[in-house]
Design an enzyme around this catalytic site. Structure first.
Site, short mmCIF file in Angstrom:
data_model
loop_
_atom_site.label_atom_id
_atom_site.label_comp_id
_atom_site.label_asym_id
_atom_site.label_seq_id
_atom_site.Cartn_x
_atom_site.Cartn_y
_atom_site.Cartn_z
N MET A 1 -1.81 -7.20 6.62
CA MET A 1 -2.86 -8.04 6.01
C MET A 1 -2.44 -8.60 4.66
SD MET A 1 -6.07 -5.56 6.81
CE MET A 1 -6.21 -4.68 8.37
N SER A 2 -1.15 -8.77 4.48
CA SER A 2 -0.71 -9.24 3.15
C SER A 2 0.52 -10.12 3.28
CB SER A 2 -0.41 -8.03 2.26
OG SER A 2 0.70 -7.34 2.75
N HIS B 1 -6.86 3.86 6.27
CA HIS B 1 -5.99 3.51 5.14
C HIS B 1 -5.27 4.77 4.63
CE1 HIS B 1 -4.62 1.13 1.80
NE2 HIS B 1 -5.27 1.86 0.91
N ASN C 1 2.55 2.94 11.02
CA ASN C 1 1.80 3.42 12.19
C ASN C 1 2.18 2.57 13.38
OD1 ASN C 1 0.10 1.49 10.44
ND2 ASN C 1 -0.72 1.21 12.50
N HIS D 1 -5.79 -8.45 -2.25
CA HIS D 1 -5.91 -8.79 -0.82
C HIS D 1 -7.10 -9.70 -0.55
CE1 HIS D 1 -3.84 -4.82 -0.68
NE2 HIS D 1 -3.16 -5.39 0.29
N TYR E 1 -8.76 -9.42 2.12
CA TYR E 1 -9.79 -8.61 2.77
C TYR E 1 -10.71 -7.92 1.77
CZ TYR E 1 -6.70 -4.47 2.24
OH TYR E 1 -5.92 -3.47 1.74
N GLU E 2 -10.32 -7.94 0.50
CA GLU E 2 -11.21 -7.41 -0.53
C GLU E 2 -12.21 -8.47 -0.98
OE1 GLU E 2 -9.01 -5.07 -3.73
OE2 GLU E 2 -7.36 -5.97 -2.63
N HIS F 1 -3.09 1.36 -4.70
CA HIS F 1 -2.55 0.26 -5.50
C HIS F 1 -2.90 0.55 -6.96
CE1 HIS F 1 -1.45 -2.62 -2.25
NE2 HIS F 1 -2.31 -1.89 -1.58
N SER G 1 0.82 -1.22 0.00
CA SER G 1 0.00 0.00 0.00
C SER G 1 0.85 1.26 0.00
CB SER G 1 -0.87 0.04 1.25
OG SER G 1 -1.85 -0.95 1.19
N ALA H 1 2.99 -2.45 3.83
CA ALA H 1 2.83 -1.47 4.89
C ALA H 1 2.34 -2.25 6.10
CB ALA H 1 1.81 -0.42 4.47
N1 HPA Z 1 -2.65 -3.34 11.08
C1 HPA Z 1 -2.84 -4.14 10.02
N2 HPA Z 1 -2.40 -3.84 8.80
C2 HPA Z 1 -1.74 -2.68 8.63
C3 HPA Z 1 -1.51 -1.80 9.70
C4 HPA Z 1 -1.98 -2.14 10.99
O1 HPA Z 1 -1.81 -1.41 11.98
N3 HPA Z 1 -0.81 -0.75 9.20
C5 HPA Z 1 -0.64 -1.00 7.87
N4 HPA Z 1 -1.19 -2.17 7.52
#
Ligand code: HPA
Length: 266
Positions: free
Chosen positions: A206-207, A241, A230, A77, A79-80, A55, A24, A107
């Site tokens: 998540m990847s 996001h 983060n 992903h 999650y999509e 993306h 990302s 990320a």
């Molecule tokens: N959690 C899950 N996925 C992420 C995060 C997070 O804090 N930051 C970037 N991708």
């Protein structure tokens, strides 16, 4: 899947040594490539639709640090709503196109208090906290797959050692740690972060798992780097996001430089 692989193979202008999946907000890493050819994923019949912003949705072929690289500027992903097989497509394409190494980037949220937003982390190991349905692991496996020792197999430790060394020689700060894969689509609760920390994770995202597991299965060597965007454990109110992409943009120049050094050494 066969027709997707055929379409990409027909387009491919050369043989990639390395395939790279860009996480990302990290797609602009390819801005430094030369002799770039671009294949929009939307031009490939049957290719899953990428709906997440940040993306670009391109497959690129170009030269980076003197190596032919196939880059996925856009990730599929789970999650999509995509399946494990769809999320693993970059690895299948990389294998079909003759790449010998898959470099995965993502990320991630920092869980280890020593990780700050902006840090870059070489993934040494993975935590997959919840039992995944077996079909997530190895769709065509003829037998059950042992969980024990499963993660150690995922990352090529020799490639990781070399990446660590080249970063140190180049004066580029690079942390090392364990990445926890979660399915999303929600960011974690504080309690989940505490749970993941206790399970040994330094960062969460998540990847990456689908593609590197599949790449290993296809015989590729794997290496993975997280951009810490983060602090997961102290997410103040609501992490979005957009926050993740903003931080990715800030660290992008350093991230690109690190990847160039790592690739030159692969
Ligand atoms: N959690 C899950 N996925 C992420 C995060 C997070 O804090 N930051 C970037 N991708």
């Amino acid at each position: 899947m066969k027709s997707i692989l055929d379409t990409v193979a027909r387009w491919l202008p050369g043989t990639p040594e390395i395939a790279m999946v860009l996480g990302s907000g990290l797609g602009a890493v390819v801005d430094e490539f030369t002799d770039l050819s671009v294949l929009p994923m939307s031009d490939i019949p049957g290719f899953p639709t990428i709906s997440v912003s940040g993306h670009a949705g391109n497959i690129l072929f170009g030269a980076c640090s003197g190596k032919n690289v196939l880059a996925f500027q856009g990730r599929i992903h789970m999650y999509e709503g995509h399946s494990w097989t769809e999320a693993s497509l970059p690895a299948h394409i990389a294998a079909e196109c003759g790449a010998r190494i898959l470099l995965s980037t993502n990320a991630a949220g920092g869980i280890n208090p020593l990780l700050d937003p902006g840090d870059l982390m070489l993934i040494r190991d993975l935590v997959v906290p919840f039992p995944l349905p077996r079909r997530w692991y190895v769709p065509d496996s003829p037998a059950p797959v042992a969980r024990t020792g499963f993660t150690g197999f995922l990352i090529d430790q020799k490639l990781a050692d070399d990446a660590r060394d080249v970063a140190a020689e180049s004066g580029l700060p690079l942390r090392q740690g364990t990445y926890a894969f979660v399915s999303g689509p929600t960011y974690e609760t504080r309690a989940e972060i505490r749970f993941l920390r206790r399970s040994g994770a330094d960062a969460v995202g998540m990847s990456t798992l689908p593609e590197i597991l599949t790449a290993r299965k296809c015989g590729l060597r794997t290496i993975a780097v997280s951009a810490i965007t983060n602090v997961a454990s102290t997410v103040p109110e609501i992490l979005t996001h957009e926050d993740v992409k903003d931080q990715a943009r800030l660290l992008l120049p350093r991230f690109s430089r690190l990847l160039r050094e790592i690739i030159s050494n692969l």
